[in-house]
Design a protein around this motif. Structure first.
Motif, short mmCIF file in Angstrom:
data_model
loop_
_atom_site.label_atom_id
_atom_site.label_comp_id
_atom_site.label_asym_id
_atom_site.label_seq_id
_atom_site.Cartn_x
_atom_site.Cartn_y
_atom_site.Cartn_z
N GLY A 124 -2.89 6.28 -10.20
CA GLY A 124 -2.04 6.67 -9.07
C GLY A 124 -2.65 7.76 -8.23
N VAL A 125 -3.65 7.42 -7.41
CA VAL A 125 -4.22 8.42 -6.52
C VAL A 125 -3.56 8.27 -5.15
CG1 VAL A 125 -6.33 9.58 -5.82
CG2 VAL A 125 -6.38 8.00 -7.73
N HIS A 126 -4.12 7.42 -4.31
CA HIS A 126 -3.55 7.30 -2.97
C HIS A 126 -2.68 6.05 -2.81
CE1 HIS A 126 -5.85 10.67 -1.66
NE2 HIS A 126 -6.97 10.11 -2.01
N GLY A 127 -2.85 5.09 -3.66
CA GLY A 127 -2.12 3.83 -3.54
C GLY A 127 -1.01 3.76 -4.57
N PRO A 128 -0.46 2.55 -4.79
CA PRO A 128 0.63 2.39 -5.75
C PRO A 128 0.29 2.93 -7.14
CG PRO A 128 0.35 0.39 -4.47
CD PRO A 128 -0.78 1.30 -4.10
N VAL A 129 1.25 3.62 -7.74
CA VAL A 129 1.02 4.18 -9.07
C VAL A 129 1.27 3.13 -10.16
CG1 VAL A 129 1.60 6.51 -8.32
CG2 VAL A 129 3.38 5.05 -9.24
N GLU A 170 5.63 3.22 -3.68
CA GLU A 170 5.09 3.77 -4.92
C GLU A 170 4.69 2.69 -5.93
OE1 GLU A 170 7.76 7.14 -5.59
OE2 GLU A 170 6.86 7.19 -7.59
N LEU A 193 0.80 -1.22 0.00
CA LEU A 193 0.00 0.00 0.00
C LEU A 193 0.84 1.28 0.00
CD1 LEU A 193 -2.85 1.20 0.32
CD2 LEU A 193 -2.66 0.86 2.78
N LEU A 194 1.89 1.31 0.81
CA LEU A 194 2.63 2.56 0.97
C LEU A 194 3.69 2.82 -0.09
CD1 LEU A 194 2.96 2.73 4.88
CD2 LEU A 194 1.37 3.97 3.41
N SER A 212 -3.78 2.03 -8.33
CA SER A 212 -4.74 2.98 -7.75
C SER A 212 -5.20 3.94 -8.85
CB SER A 212 -4.02 3.71 -6.62
OG SER A 212 -4.62 4.94 -6.34
N ARG A 213 -6.50 4.20 -8.92
CA ARG A 213 -7.02 5.01 -10.03
C ARG A 213 -8.23 5.84 -9.61
NH1 ARG A 213 -8.73 1.78 -14.61
NH2 ARG A 213 -6.98 0.47 -14.11
N THR A 214 -8.54 6.82 -10.43
CA THR A 214 -9.76 7.60 -10.20
C THR A 214 -10.32 8.07 -11.53
OG1 THR A 214 -10.75 9.47 -9.05
CG2 THR A 214 -8.57 9.82 -9.96
#
Ligand code: SF4
Lengths: 181, 462
Positions: A166-171, A113, A110-111, A154-156
């Motif tokens: 790449g929002v809050h999680g791995p890009v 990149e 999670l943390l 991670s996406r939005t």
């Protein structure tokens, strides 16, 4: 049959913005990681399960088991790449199943990149149903650890439905499967 | 905002061409993506039927499933709180936060907390609430409420957001979604690492294993449920599904219906706080379960169906009314067809009496609903209830009696047609019909009615 699942899984992962490589043996992991990421060893943190499950040594990074729990969060926040093992690959949706494990805390995927998952071809399931049935057999009720399903980076799409990775999680999210084509 | 002002806000929204085009674009994209991933599933209809049955089973026996869920969750070492109403739920949540002396909480998107007006309550009590879902973050910065249950900032263009970030976050103006997202990532990561309490909603809660499942794409819910010492999960009673074995079915339906994805980037299944097998995550896991009128609603033979909803938002995307007026017009936490069904039945029928009429009854919502809720029929039956309760004006009532009287006799209908023709002829395009002619022309009425043409054709043996 297994090959069909493998291909489906691979294309699903790619469609959702991840990558998936197949390696004939565990020894290929280092090469794949080295060819993709040019990080120093200290920036790569690896789950204790990878070495154990694949009986490997000399992986290109630091094993999380050697990190004191108190230092873990700070270290992982600075890390570039987190490498985990997994508990199932779902071909239908291109999903990786991660069950919490003493040597594989959630923060590891999670943390940092980037997140890379190591899996065995034998861990492929056609659908989530089959995998969950298996999990329920393995753990008696009341003792299933927490589970995370990962199906891409991670996406939005919250800004005008434009996809941003790449929002809050791995890009970046990748999977290395030990098996044969 | 109140639902009682629906008509006023709907009129404003319809007049706002800019807003309408933003909504049309966003809903259109969602529907297209959904279609692609739904069409590849051959037994989609079977899945919907099975899901409907499971939701029915749970809601019909909600008391016993609730008991079982609570037992299982406690076995997982979660601390379970039950709240009969909104006020109690808010108090429970506030007390948990106070007990750990936290002044800031990070929060992931959750409709139930919108229903509780939780942020307002906490902020009034001096606790800073940080929304971490990008859409919610935008809406919070703007001091607004979400306009869609899965896409909170759907009513905003990238230029709107660029201006907002520029003003509120003191960054150079940029309307590039990638840059805007990066700013949010950077600002919020710090907050995640510092926060001692994380608040989330719940998508599904399984009765047999006590598992809380949260579906998302950004990883903000993962951070909220992993980094803080205390996790407060808030759910209403109908989030329960019978078994862990049913999860795959719902995970097949929800992401496809909501965002047109085969699976969202992340699904978190929480089975308790930190332990030997869960080496990180919160030390305390609190589950707050809200009734808020739902047990009562579950007893209604028809409207209990509203509790089957899994909050995918597909009915909003496809609804021609939602597409025209947007989410805010409804004045309810839950907009669109499901909002129009649930707002009058769960909250206040008198205030929300216009919502069931905000439908063309085309049935597109019913067709798209992944759990097969008969949405448009419920809207129809709620209309009847609203009339029976006497909420409609006497003018409308007299009009309806007159209309019925005319429709019951062919002679009267024909006569009425002639009267209509006469006035149309006399007044021309200026023929008034309140609610209709301010925006459209009254149609021409032909001199000869359909029936008189039929009659003369018959006479001439055609
Ligand atoms: S009513 Fe059906 S379509 Fe609408 S949000 Fe709920 S589950 Fe989705």
């Amino acid at each position: 049959m297994e090959n069909k699942l493998l291909y489906r899984f691979q294309s699903r992962i790619q469609e959702s913005g991840g990558w998936c490589e197949i390696s004939a043996s565990g020894d290929g992991i280092s090469d794949i990681l080295n060819s993709k990421y040019m990080f120093e060893k200290e920036k790569i943190v690896i789950s204790g399960r990878v070495a154990k499950e694949l009986q490997l040594s000399g992986l290109p990074g630091m094993c999380i088991d050697e990190v004191k729990p108190n230092n873990r969060r700070a270290l992982l926040s600075e890390a570039k790449l987190g490498v985990t093992f997994c508990d199932g690959l779902i071909a239908e949706t291109g999903t990786v199943v991660l069950i919490n494990h003493p040597s594989e805390p959630r923060e590891l995927s999670l943390l940092p990149e980037y997140h890379v998952v190591i899996a065995k071809q034998t861990q492929l399931y056609e659908s989530l149903d089959k995998c969950f049935t298996k999990i329920k057999q393995l753990y008696p009720a009341g003792s299933i650890p927490s589970i995370t399903l990962v199906s891409g980076p991670s996406r939005t799409s919250d800004i005008e439905k434009t996809l941003v990775i790449g929002v809050h999680g791995p890009v970046e999210f990748g999977v290395i499967i030990i098996g044969s084509r | 905002m109140k639902s009682s002002q629906f008509k006023i806000r709907a009129r404003q929204a319809v007049g706002d061409a800019d807003l309408r085009s933003k909504i049309k674009k966003a809903t259109g994209i969602s529907l297209l993506k959904r279609e692609q991933v739904v069409s590849e599933i051959a037994d989609w209809e079977d899945l919907r039927r099975r899901a409907h049955e499971l939701r029915k089973e749970t809601v019909d026996n909600i008391d016993s499933y609730l008991r079982r869920f609570i037992e299982s969750a406690r076995r997982n070492n979660a601390i379970v709180h039950e709240a009969d109403d909104h006020k109690t739920a808010n108090k429970i949540i506030y007390d948990i936060i106070r007990r750990v002396s936290a002044h800031t909480v990070v929060k992931s998107k959750s409709m139930i907390t919108e229903e509780l007006h939780l942020n307002t309550m906490l902020e009034e009590n001096g606790i800073r609430v940080i929304e971490t879902d990008l859409g919610e973050y935008i809406v919070q910065l703007a001091g607004e409420t979400p306009s869609h249950i899965t896409a909170p900032a759907l009513h905003k263009s990238k230029e709107d957001i660029a201006r907002l970030f520029h003003e509120k976050l003191n960054i150079p103006y940029s309307d590039d979604p990638v840059k805007l997202t990066a700013v949010a990532r950077e600002r919020l990561r710090d907050e995640f690492l510092k926060a001692r309490v994380g608040i989330t909603g719940v998508n599904f809660a399984t009765a047999d294993t006590g598992t809380l499942t949260i579906v998302e794409n950004e990883a903000n819910a993962r951070l909220c449920t992993t980094l803080p010492e205390v996790h407060i999960a808030i759910m209403s009673i109908e989030k329960i599904i019978p078994s862990f074995d049913d999860l795959p079915l719902f995970l097949k339906l929800l992401p496809r219906s909501a965002s047109g994805q085969r699976m969202t980037s992340y699904v978190t299944c929480i089975n308790g706080p930190r332990s030997y097998h869960n080496p990180d995550g919160p030390r305390q896991l609190h589950i707050v379960i809200l009734d808020g009128g739902r047990k009562q609603l579950a007893k209604h033979p028809a409207w209990k169906e509203a509790l089957y909803c899994i909050r995918c938002g597909a009915c909003m995307n496809i609804c021609p009314i939602y597409q025209s007026v947007g989410g805010h017009a409804y004045g309810s936490v839950y907009p669109g067809p499901i909002g129009s069904v649930i707002t009058p039945t769960l909250f206040n029928m008198k205030d929300a009496q216009d919502l069931p009429f905000a439908s063309s009854l085309c049935g597109a919502c019913t067709d798209i609903c992944p759990v097969k809720i008969d949405l448009h029929h419920h809207l129809l039956f709620e209309r009847r209830e609203i009339v029976n309760r006497g909420y409609k004006s006497s003018v409308e009532k007299i009009g309806m009696v007159l209309w019925r009287w005319i429709m019951l006799s062919p002679g009267r209908l024909e006569f009425a047609g002639r009267v209509g023709w006469f006035f149309r002829k006399l007044l021309g395009k200026n023929m008034p019909a309140p609610g209709w002619t301010p925006h459209r022309q009254f149609p021409r009425i032909p001199l000869r009615s359909f029936r008189s043409i039929m009659r003369s054709d018959k006479k001439h043996g055609k």
